[in-house]
Design a protein around this motif. Sequence first.
Motif, PDB file in Angstrom:
ATOM      1  N   ARG A  45     -30.393  -0.158   3.660  1.00  0.00           N
ATOM      2  CA  ARG A  45     -29.880  -1.421   3.130  1.00  0.00           C
ATOM      3  C   ARG A  45     -28.397  -1.235   2.861  1.00  0.00           C
ATOM      4  O   ARG A  45     -28.014  -0.317   2.158  1.00  0.00           O
ATOM      5  N   ALA A  46     -27.574  -2.098   3.450  1.00  0.00           N
ATOM      6  CA  ALA A  46     -26.123  -1.982   3.291  1.00  0.00           C
ATOM      7  C   ALA A  46     -25.472  -3.287   3.741  1.00  0.00           C
ATOM      8  O   ALA A  46     -26.131  -4.174   4.289  1.00  0.00           O
ATOM      9  N   ALA A  47     -24.170  -3.375   3.527  1.00  0.00           N
ATOM     10  CA  ALA A  47     -23.417  -4.553   3.968  1.00  0.00           C
ATOM     11  C   ALA A  47     -23.332  -4.568   5.492  1.00  0.00           C
ATOM     12  O   ALA A  47     -23.322  -3.512   6.139  1.00  0.00           O
ATOM     13  N   CYS A  54     -22.160   0.881   7.469  1.00  0.00           N
ATOM     14  CA  CYS A  54     -22.557  -0.531   7.446  1.00  0.00           C
ATOM     15  C   CYS A  54     -23.644  -0.822   8.475  1.00  0.00           C
ATOM     16  O   CYS A  54     -23.879  -0.057   9.415  1.00  0.00           O
ATOM     17  N   ALA A 146     -32.732  -7.989   4.001  1.00  0.00           N
ATOM     18  CA  ALA A 146     -32.196  -7.389   2.774  1.00  0.00           C
ATOM     19  C   ALA A 146     -32.790  -8.096   1.565  1.00  0.00           C
ATOM     20  O   ALA A 146     -32.233  -8.061   0.478  1.00  0.00           O
ATOM     21  N   ASN A 149     -30.964  -9.355  -1.766  1.00  0.00           N
ATOM     22  CA  ASN A 149     -29.614  -8.803  -1.935  1.00  0.00           C
ATOM     23  C   ASN A 149     -28.540  -9.862  -1.634  1.00  0.00           C
ATOM     24  O   ASN A 149     -28.832 -10.886  -1.035  1.00  0.00           O
ATOM     25  N   ASP A 153     -25.301  -8.448   2.839  1.00  0.00           N
ATOM     26  CA  ASP A 153     -26.156  -7.280   3.095  1.00  0.00           C
ATOM     27  C   ASP A 153     -27.231  -7.561   4.138  1.00  0.00           C
ATOM     28  O   ASP A 153     -27.606  -8.707   4.382  1.00  0.00           O
ATOM     29  N   ASN A 154     -27.714  -6.476   4.728  1.00  0.00           N
ATOM     30  CA  ASN A 154     -28.929  -6.539   5.527  1.00  0.00           C
ATOM     31  C   ASN A 154     -29.689  -5.226   5.367  1.00  0.00           C
ATOM     32  O   ASN A 154     -29.177  -4.289   4.748  1.00  0.00           O
ATOM     33  N   THR A 540     -32.030   0.662  -4.008  1.00  0.00           N
ATOM     34  CA  THR A 540     -31.346  -0.276  -3.111  1.00  0.00           C
ATOM     35  C   THR A 540     -30.158  -0.987  -3.759  1.00  0.00           C
ATOM     36  O   THR A 540     -29.445  -1.724  -3.083  1.00  0.00           O
ATOM     37  N   GLU A 541     -29.941  -0.795  -5.072  1.00  0.00           N
ATOM     38  CA  GLU A 541     -28.861  -1.499  -5.762  1.00  0.00           C
ATOM     39  C   GLU A 541     -28.137  -0.537  -6.713  1.00  0.00           C
ATOM     40  O   GLU A 541     -28.737   0.437  -7.183  1.00  0.00           O
TER      41      GLU A 541
END
Length: 590
Positions: A45-47, A54, A146, A149, A153-154, A540-541
């Motif tokens: 999980r990231a931008a 990414c 995501a 989020n 993000d995805n 994830t956060e």
Amino acid sequence: LQLRDIPTLNPKTMSMVQDLMKKGAVEELKKCFSSRMEFGTAGLRAAMGPGISCMNDLTIIQTTQGFCQYLEKSFGNLKERGVVIGYDARAHPPSGGSSKRFASLASAVFVSRGVPVHLFSDITPTPFVPFTVSHLGLCAGIMVTASHNPKQDNGYKVYWENGAQIVSPHDKGISKAIEENLEPWPESWNTEEALKSSLLKDPYQDINTQYFKAIQKHCHHSSEVKIVHTSVHGVGHAFVQSAFKAFDLHPPYAVEEQKDPDPEFPTVKYPNPEEGEGVLTLSFALAEKEGATVVLANDPDADRLAMAEKQESGQWRVFTGNELGALLGWWVFHCWKQQNSDAGAVKNLYMLSSTVSSKILRAIALKEGFHFEETLTGFKWMGNRARDLLDQGKTVLFAFEEAIGYMCSPSVLDKDGVSAAAIAGEMISYLATTNTSLSQKLAGIFEEYGYHISKNSYFICHDQDVIRSLFERLRNYSGKKDSYPVECGRFSISAVRDLTTGYDSNQPDNKAILPTSSSSQMITFTFSNGGVATMRTSGTEPKIKYYTELCTAPGNSDVTSLKKELDELVDAIVENFFEPQKNKLQPKPE
């Protein structure tokens, strides 16, 4: 060399990099390219954006190549059984990234290796992927989402052949395989050919039919009760409408401004119904207009469910994840009892919840005679434990976690906001026929099984060193190793369990029974007054979360004293355990 190849393959991410170079944005470039996203049990999980940190075309291809190779080694019959891939409605125009695009690329990787792919032709709720893995007997599943989020993000969520999310050591094996397969294979970019391949199948229609058949648990005739539903700009609208239809329920009123998928999430600051009233403002307005007293809300990938009820005072009450867990747990057991006349069958019955969730199910289990188990945080643990129990011939009736995640049917071994919405709808309809509000029913459950009051929150922290320092201070409280605190303000501590190091003072050898993980922080304190508090980091956060609960014995309804005691305990925890790092932490936004 890779950068020179990218312009013809993803000109948008290349353009973003060139713009950063022109601006001399060294720190931003470092963030993008200095370290690769870590593949864990929650997948990725990231931008969305350029670089190896990414989510973009290249990192999706690399991840899928590693996952594909790991599956080839794990299953000799991968080319016979295949995989399923689903996606939500997320999109990021600046980088050209979208869930649908990433799902197509992942499909191309598998097809290039001769692996059959069941690629959904349209957006689906996350629960459809684990359902399809189990229903079709596939080797694995991928959901590109995501969840709740922020919009940039995805994510890339992975399921194993048992229909549950992966657990260790699969994450380490997949991560190693990704590192060994960074160079794109010749056909990995070729989505056009893959989408024409005979290896590609669309399970959309079949799964739509089979899923709704599988989750049906008719227990009572419905009433014409009015319910409002919001999908918060995600995928849930059509599927919740279908679920209510499958349960012969009056369809819920949809919040028009939020019912269609929109990756910009224009009406909410955070697309997460767990945040409460701010996300539900439009739902309350529609409920007032239509004369509805209950609101249901899914997060954008429809694997979570929130619920609110209008009170006699005219105010809206948003139920916590634990409170909705108590209501749904009571309801599915009530339905099970209606349908099972054999008194001995209860001995074969199980309910599960995560270690940071309310223990109300334990209290119900003690009185009613079924089994309760707690697992580590996250549905990957509950899903895998449920699969073990089902394989032993047990009945797993319900599982939940406080972060508004509910598994109401063993057809999906993960949290499922679609089936939970329909089952909640049936419960609401039944209670309406007995003239009982949800709040009254919850009070009745607590009267019968003991009040369980919880208070949970979090601090935001982006600095891993600060997080480590905070937890290490708790492990070396008096300056010595493993010298955990024995008190917190006026509250004495009777036991400590540290699932990062494997320490548990309640066990004869001080060794924890539940699995431990040195890569995440988690410490639980039990207090002499019966209170329990857990502090943990999120996978994830960038959050340090804390969870607290106090309980009474059945029949003790002095809730005012209980709430006061819990408030004071939480204040003491924040003051004593968080205060030294307080200036480096951001509190939960209002």
